[in-house]
Design an enzyme around this catalytic site. Sequence first.
Site, PDB file in Angstrom:
ATOM      1  N   LEU A  22       0.906  -1.318  -0.152  1.00 36.14           N
ATOM      2  CA  LEU A  22      -0.065  -0.054  -0.052  1.00 36.14           C
ATOM      3  C   LEU A  22       0.895   1.293   0.069  1.00 36.14           C
ATOM      4  O   LEU A  22       0.498   2.307  -0.755  1.00 36.14           O
ATOM      5  CB  LEU A  22      -1.041  -0.133   1.313  1.00 36.14           C
ATOM      6  N   ASP A  41      10.449   3.328   6.681  1.00 34.63           N
ATOM      7  CA  ASP A  41      10.174   1.682   6.620  1.00 34.63           C
ATOM      8  C   ASP A  41      11.395   0.911   7.284  1.00 34.63           C
ATOM      9  O   ASP A  41      12.483   1.606   7.298  1.00 34.63           O
ATOM     10  CB  ASP A  41      10.080   1.355   4.979  1.00 34.63           C
ATOM     11  N   ASP A  55      13.053   0.877  12.258  1.00 32.24           N
ATOM     12  CA  ASP A  55      11.509   0.240  12.635  1.00 32.24           C
ATOM     13  C   ASP A  55      11.140   0.962  13.905  1.00 32.24           C
ATOM     14  O   ASP A  55      11.639   2.188  14.243  1.00 32.24           O
ATOM     15  CB  ASP A  55      11.809  -1.184  13.032  1.00 32.24           C
ATOM     16  N   LEU A  56       9.763   0.386  14.161  1.00 30.90           N
ATOM     17  CA  LEU A  56       9.164   1.424  15.271  1.00 30.90           C
ATOM     18  C   LEU A  56       9.576   1.454  16.394  1.00 30.90           C
ATOM     19  O   LEU A  56       8.936   1.998  17.350  1.00 30.90           O
ATOM     20  CB  LEU A  56       7.579   0.857  14.924  1.00 30.90           C
ATOM     21  N   SER A  79       0.968  -6.789   8.357  1.00 26.36           N
ATOM     22  CA  SER A  79      -0.297  -6.700   7.791  1.00 26.36           C
ATOM     23  C   SER A  79      -0.970  -7.961   7.579  1.00 26.36           C
ATOM     24  O   SER A  79      -2.096  -7.784   6.931  1.00 26.36           O
ATOM     25  CB  SER A  79      -0.196  -5.991   6.307  1.00 26.36           C
ATOM     26  N   ASN A 116     -10.707  -3.861   7.892  1.00 26.94           N
ATOM     27  CA  ASN A 116     -11.977  -4.583   7.955  1.00 26.94           C
ATOM     28  C   ASN A 116     -11.904  -5.857   9.098  1.00 26.94           C
ATOM     29  O   ASN A 116     -12.962  -6.222   9.558  1.00 26.94           O
ATOM     30  CB  ASN A 116     -12.225  -5.270   6.703  1.00 26.94           C
ATOM     31  N   HIS A 117     -10.633  -6.173   9.366  1.00 25.82           N
ATOM     32  CA  HIS A 117     -10.637  -7.440  10.302  1.00 25.82           C
ATOM     33  C   HIS A 117     -10.686  -7.006  11.803  1.00 25.82           C
ATOM     34  O   HIS A 117     -10.806  -7.979  12.433  1.00 25.82           O
ATOM     35  CB  HIS A 117      -9.032  -7.906  10.050  1.00 25.82           C
ATOM     36  N   TYR A 146      -3.905 -10.116  14.437  1.00 22.30           N
ATOM     37  CA  TYR A 146      -3.781  -8.780  13.389  1.00 22.30           C
ATOM     38  C   TYR A 146      -4.928  -7.787  13.645  1.00 22.30           C
ATOM     39  O   TYR A 146      -4.916  -6.830  14.031  1.00 22.30           O
ATOM     40  CB  TYR A 146      -3.488  -9.159  12.091  1.00 22.30           C
ATOM     41  N   ARG A 184     -15.234 -12.018  -3.007  1.00 25.44           N
ATOM     42  CA  ARG A 184     -15.469 -11.110  -1.527  1.00 25.44           C
ATOM     43  C   ARG A 184     -15.010  -9.786  -1.815  1.00 25.44           C
ATOM     44  O   ARG A 184     -15.772  -8.535  -1.156  1.00 25.44           O
ATOM     45  CB  ARG A 184     -14.666 -11.884  -0.466  1.00 25.44           C
TER      46      ARG A 184
END
Length: 277
Positions: A22, A41, A55-56, A79, A116-117, A146, A184
Amino acid sequence: MAAPHTPPAPRTILLTGAAGGLGTLMRGLLPQHGYDLRLFDVRPVPDAPDAIVADLNDTAALREAVHGVDGVLHLAGISLESTFDKILESNIRGTQRLYEAVREAGGPRVVFASSNHTIGYTPRPHVEDGAPLVPVDTPRRPDTFYGLSKCFGEDLAQYYWDEHGIETVSVRIGSCFPEPTDVRMLSLWMSPADGARLFDAALTAEHVGHTVVHGSSANTRAWWDLTTARALGYAPQDDSEPYAAKLLAAQGPLDDTLPAHHHIGGRFVDDPPIWPH
């Protein structure tokens, strides 16, 4: 004589997860909406030698990344499904570290890539039979660790708004790919161009506080309500319907006897794809 028009200066936003799928799409599209991108990233970003590679967990790098930006589009993290420990470190602790850096920087707006999860165990609505679209305030029913981490991210955003006044739009992304790849996805697809339109609206709308929106195109077969997204100024222009005949011929219609077809989360409810790292 009227003074010559001076276009507004581009807004600088931090794009985390810039090397991901994305993030790669948005690197190409967001500059068309007037943004300068600061890229972040854990992996090197192709053709972007100035990207911040960290990284974070790297709080110093996060402070550097958010300094002076006008907004943050937070796409970084795992993800797909993974172990809870990996999800905890990347999606939960990592997102909290980002919000702390944002708070220290004076609170530029965050657009958080939710999913959406977060409602993956919600049964899909049979809108073709007159069922209503799923509202954005439907109870959350995460389908994986996730999805659970995305519920946490939404709650974290609400906390940082209430406690620190940091605005966030949490975008529950359906599936953002160049075209839908299964039946879907005809209901949840968000074209990359519409994704850029929605992120732009989320970054520029006034007085969002913490707003949760569904992220999809204006699909004929849509399952969920886009009212809160449209209220930000989002005007989707694409529809998955041109892909429907081919996908239905190859895969057949959804079958409610199969858990992956019965629930909004699809295969995440019974056979989730696993993060490869």
